[in-house]
Write a protein that holds these residues in place. Structure first.
Motif, mmCIF file in Angstrom:
data_model
loop_
_atom_site.group_PDB
_atom_site.id
_atom_site.type_symbol
_atom_site.label_atom_id
_atom_site.label_comp_id
_atom_site.label_asym_id
_atom_site.label_seq_id
_atom_site.Cartn_x
_atom_site.Cartn_y
_atom_site.Cartn_z
ATOM 1 N N LEU A 191 -8.282 6.246 -0.754
ATOM 2 C CA LEU A 191 -8.145 5.648 -2.087
ATOM 3 C C LEU A 191 -9.461 4.995 -2.489
ATOM 4 N N THR A 192 -9.911 5.304 -3.690
ATOM 5 C CA THR A 192 -11.115 4.657 -4.215
ATOM 6 C C THR A 192 -10.766 3.351 -4.921
ATOM 7 N N HIS A 193 -9.629 3.312 -5.639
ATOM 8 C CA HIS A 193 -9.184 2.108 -6.337
ATOM 9 C C HIS A 193 -7.760 2.327 -6.842
ATOM 10 N N TYR A 194 -7.203 1.279 -7.447
ATOM 11 C CA TYR A 194 -5.928 1.364 -8.154
ATOM 12 C C TYR A 194 -6.193 1.298 -9.645
ATOM 13 N N GLN A 211 -0.786 9.205 1.315
ATOM 14 C CA GLN A 211 -2.053 9.036 0.594
ATOM 15 C C GLN A 211 -2.811 10.354 0.474
ATOM 16 N N SER A 218 -9.488 -3.054 -6.835
ATOM 17 C CA SER A 218 -9.988 -2.602 -5.537
ATOM 18 C C SER A 218 -8.849 -2.060 -4.672
ATOM 19 N N ALA A 219 -9.137 -1.017 -3.899
ATOM 20 C CA ALA A 219 -8.118 -0.395 -3.053
ATOM 21 C C ALA A 219 -7.684 -1.301 -1.909
ATOM 22 N N SER A 220 -8.442 -2.346 -1.635
ATOM 23 C CA SER A 220 -8.081 -3.261 -0.548
ATOM 24 C C SER A 220 -7.168 -4.391 -0.996
ATOM 25 N N GLY A 233 -2.352 4.827 -7.501
ATOM 26 C CA GLY A 233 -3.482 4.957 -6.597
ATOM 27 C C GLY A 233 -4.375 6.115 -7.015
ATOM 28 N N TRP A 288 0.812 -1.206 0.000
ATOM 29 C CA TRP A 288 0.000 0.000 0.000
ATOM 30 C C TRP A 288 0.850 1.262 0.000
ATOM 31 N N SER A 340 -7.724 8.557 -5.882
ATOM 32 C CA SER A 340 -8.633 9.052 -4.852
ATOM 33 C C SER A 340 -9.748 9.857 -5.504
ATOM 34 N N ASN A 373 -9.385 -1.422 -13.298
ATOM 35 C CA ASN A 373 -9.616 -0.827 -11.985
ATOM 36 C C ASN A 373 -9.560 -1.931 -10.923
#
Length: 667
Positions: free
Chosen positions: A443-446, A439, A466-468, A489, A433, A491, A464
């Protein structure tokens, strides 16, 4: 002062220079009196004397005489019921030596004490030291108490070890030092892990006739609390509150000869968030407290008469919650902050540390201006862990947890450690991360993009993620091709810097090699299976030949001893074929069967007899060759013409007494 003294004392002037005192049998003379002031600047003198017994019928008279020559200067202060008296300096002679004595009246008897000559102005006797504080500094004992005057005093210390009550007391005389109206001294070369009994007295250093004060009562000095308490903590979650149970081991005996108390405090109570609570002081070694879901530090210290132990700090980390949401913008508005019995905490999150630091506390008890000043300390683009607590039945309870940004921005850094693992037609990607300090927002996504590097313009394919997630797998790539992959990343404000890697997929392997390897493996498997099947079929079609059964027989008994001792050996066996033409044909060397065997001793004689019979019948029409003429017969047979044999050849095979008939058809 003068009026009070007059009412309290009865002053008599006597014209007699010396009073005669009668002495009865029941009378006891008191000790010589001492008169002094407590300080050099006081106007009241205190006179003290001692007597073993007192009663309601016992009274004392105190006499002062400035000279032994004139009786007119004698003063009497009488009617005292106690062994002490207070006299105002105005009625006394202070600047010259005077004689003082006491007369006791007990019933009809009177007794006089010895006289004491003293100059009152130079006589000072301090009160016994009070409010003594003790502490250890290595193996040195520090003592302090309230100062009597504004200059140092001389003190005498005597001490004894508690563990050895029969040993003698040790005395030391030490000059004190002054610090903020406190006398201080240090007794060196003691043992800090040992408890002592201590007594102190002191006297003035300036008066010409100082008197030692009374000894203090015995003071127990416990050993130093060198070790911090060994605390064990257990926690339980109960509806937004954590019940914390603390237990610890007792202190060593030498440090606990006097009362030992334990002080407990926590960071939430010190800030009054959300419940006001003072420092707890308990005598037991167990305590139960309640804290909220935010991070709390609980301090435990032991306390005895000699001081405090090192503090044991128990860190209760924030309750982990992996599914924290972003806070709304209304969590810090005035309406929310004005709620009664509420407390708001903001912890600045630091990378690599699960403990929040730099806490910001906002409570409803604060004034609006104070809250505004605190809100100005909240930084932009910094992630905070937000808690909202209430005080419920004197227990803190957390009602809200979320992540908070005062102001958001685009990420300042790319994903860390972006690493590929390529194969022929795919690649596995992993990364770490973006640090939370970089940051600057949620973060909404990568954004993951891949493009093939070739002489032609290739389209860029983006995904796209997932940010997790920290892993991703790309498939359907061309073997032996070169690709450029980037990750960034994203946002709500925008996209941050990209991490880029270049990969080369593995080349495709030749098909012939794979086919050869596959066929070889297949052949091996088929061969193994067929071998097992054929072996089973063979066992069924061609069963094993059974072992012949040899019946018992009675061996031949020779008639004479010579026949028994004779031996016969058969080295060669000649097979003859009967021909119509009366010729003997010897087969080729390959068809000549020569049997060489040794027969058992019990049948040697029988074989010898059979040879004799065959020699006697040698004049028959059959053509037979002996062993000696085998080579000659072979040469003569090869020279003649060979003809087809239509007759069967009967061969007799002898082996160990068994006879087998074998019939072979001629070709």
């Amino acid at each position: 002062m003068r009026g009070a003294t007059a009412t309290r004392l009865q002053v008599y002037w006597s014209s007699v220079s010396r009073r005669k005192v009668s002495k009865g049998s029941a009378c006891e003379a008191p000790s010589s009196p001492q008169c002094f002031r407590r300080k050099a600047d006081e106007s009241i003198y205190i006179c003290e004397w001692t007597m073993s017994r007192t009663g309601s019928d016992v009274t004392f008279d105190l006499f002062f005489n400035q000279s032994s020559t004139y009786s007119s200067n004698e003063k009497k202060f009488g009617g005292f019921k106690e062994t002490s008296a207070q006299i105002n300096e105005e009625v006394l002679i202070k600047h010259r030596p005077i004689d003082i004595w006491v007369v006791v009246h007990e019933g009809k008897s009177s007794c006089m004490s010895a006289k004491r000559s003293v100059e009152l102005r130079q006589t000072v006797k301090y009160e016994a030291p009070q409010n003594i504080s003790i502490s250890w500094a290595k193996n040195n004992l520090s003592l302090s108490w309230r100062a009597i005057e504004k200059h140092p005093a001389l003190a005498e210390i005597r001490f004894q070890r508690v563990e050895h009550p029969t040993e003698l007391w040790e005395n030391r005389t030490i000059n004190t030092t002054m610090d903020s109206s406190v006398y201080q001294l240090t007794v060196v070369n003691l043992l800090k892990d040992t408890a002592y009994r201590v007594q102190i007295r002191h006297r003035s250093n300036l008066a010409r006739n100082p008197l030692w004060s009374d000894w203090t009562p015995v003071v127990i000095v416990p050993a130093e609390l060198e070790q911090k308490p060994e605390v064990t903590m257990t926690t339980r979650l109960t509806n937004g509150t954590r019940k914390v149970i603390l237990t610890w081991k007792p202190m060593p005996h030498a440090a606990a000869v006097t009362e030992v108390k334990y002080l407990l405090m926590d960071t939430q109570s010190l800030h009054g968030c959300p419940c006001m609570r003072r420092t707890s002081e308990i005598n037991s070694n167990k305590h139960t407290t309640y804290v909220s879901y935010s991070a709390v530090n609980i301090t435990v210290m032991a306390k005895n008469a000699a001081g405090f132990s090192p503090p044991e700090i128990i860190q209760v980390s924030a309750k982990p919650d992996v599914d924290l949401k972003a806070c709304d913008k209304l969590v810090l508005d005035d309406k929310t902050l004005k709620k009664k019995k509420t407390c708001h905490e903001l912890y600045k999150l630091q990378d690599g540390d699960s403990r929040p630091e730099n806490v910001i506390t906002l409570t409803a008890r604060m004034k609006k201006k104070e809250r505004e000043e605190i809100r100005k300390t909240i930084q932009d683009y910094v992630r905070y862990l937000y808690f909202e607590h209430i005080c419920d039945d004197r227990k803190p309870r957390t009602i809200k947890m979320c992540l908070f940004y005062q102001k958001e921005g685009v990420p300042l850094s790319e994903p860390q450690h972006f690493t590929p693992f390529e194969t022929q037609t795919s690649v596995s990607l992993s990364w770490k991360w973006i640090p939370s300090v970089a940051q600057q927002s949620f973060l909404t996504h990568y954004s993951l993009c891949i493009v093939k590097i070739s002489s032609q313009d290739e389209p860029t394919e983006c995904h796209n993620v997932s940010a997790s997630l920290t892993k991703y797998h790309l498939e359907n790539l061309t073997p032996g091709a070169k690709y450029n992959i980037s990750l960034a990343g994203v946002s709500r404000i925008g996209e941050g810097p990209r991490a880029t890697v270049t990969i080369n997929t593995l080349p495709e392997k030749p098909a012939s090699v794979l086919w050869s390897l596959s066929l070889l493996i297949l052949f091996f498997l088929i061969s193994t299976v067929c071998t097992c099947i054929l072996k089973r079929i063979k066992d069924k079609i061609f069963p094993p030949v059974p072992t012949p059964v040899i019946p018992d027989f009675t061996p031949y008994q020779p008639e004479t001893q010579e026949m028994l001792e004779g031996k016969e050996e058969v080295h060669e066996l000649t097979l003859c074929q009967l021909r119509p033409e009366g010729k003997c044909v010897i087969e080729d060397a390959e068809e000549t069967i020569i049997f060489r065997r040794e027969w058992d001793d019990d049948i040697d004689e029988d074989l010898e007899n059979e040879r004799g019979d065959s020699r006697m019948s040698g004049g028959t029409s059959d053509e037979c060759l002996g062993p000696g003429s085998t080579d000659q017969a072979l040469r003569s047979c090869r020279e003649g013409e060979m003809t087809d044999l239509d007759n069967e050849i009967s061969m007799l095979i002898y082996r160990n007494g068994l006879v087998f008939d074998v019939k072979v058809d001629s070709p």
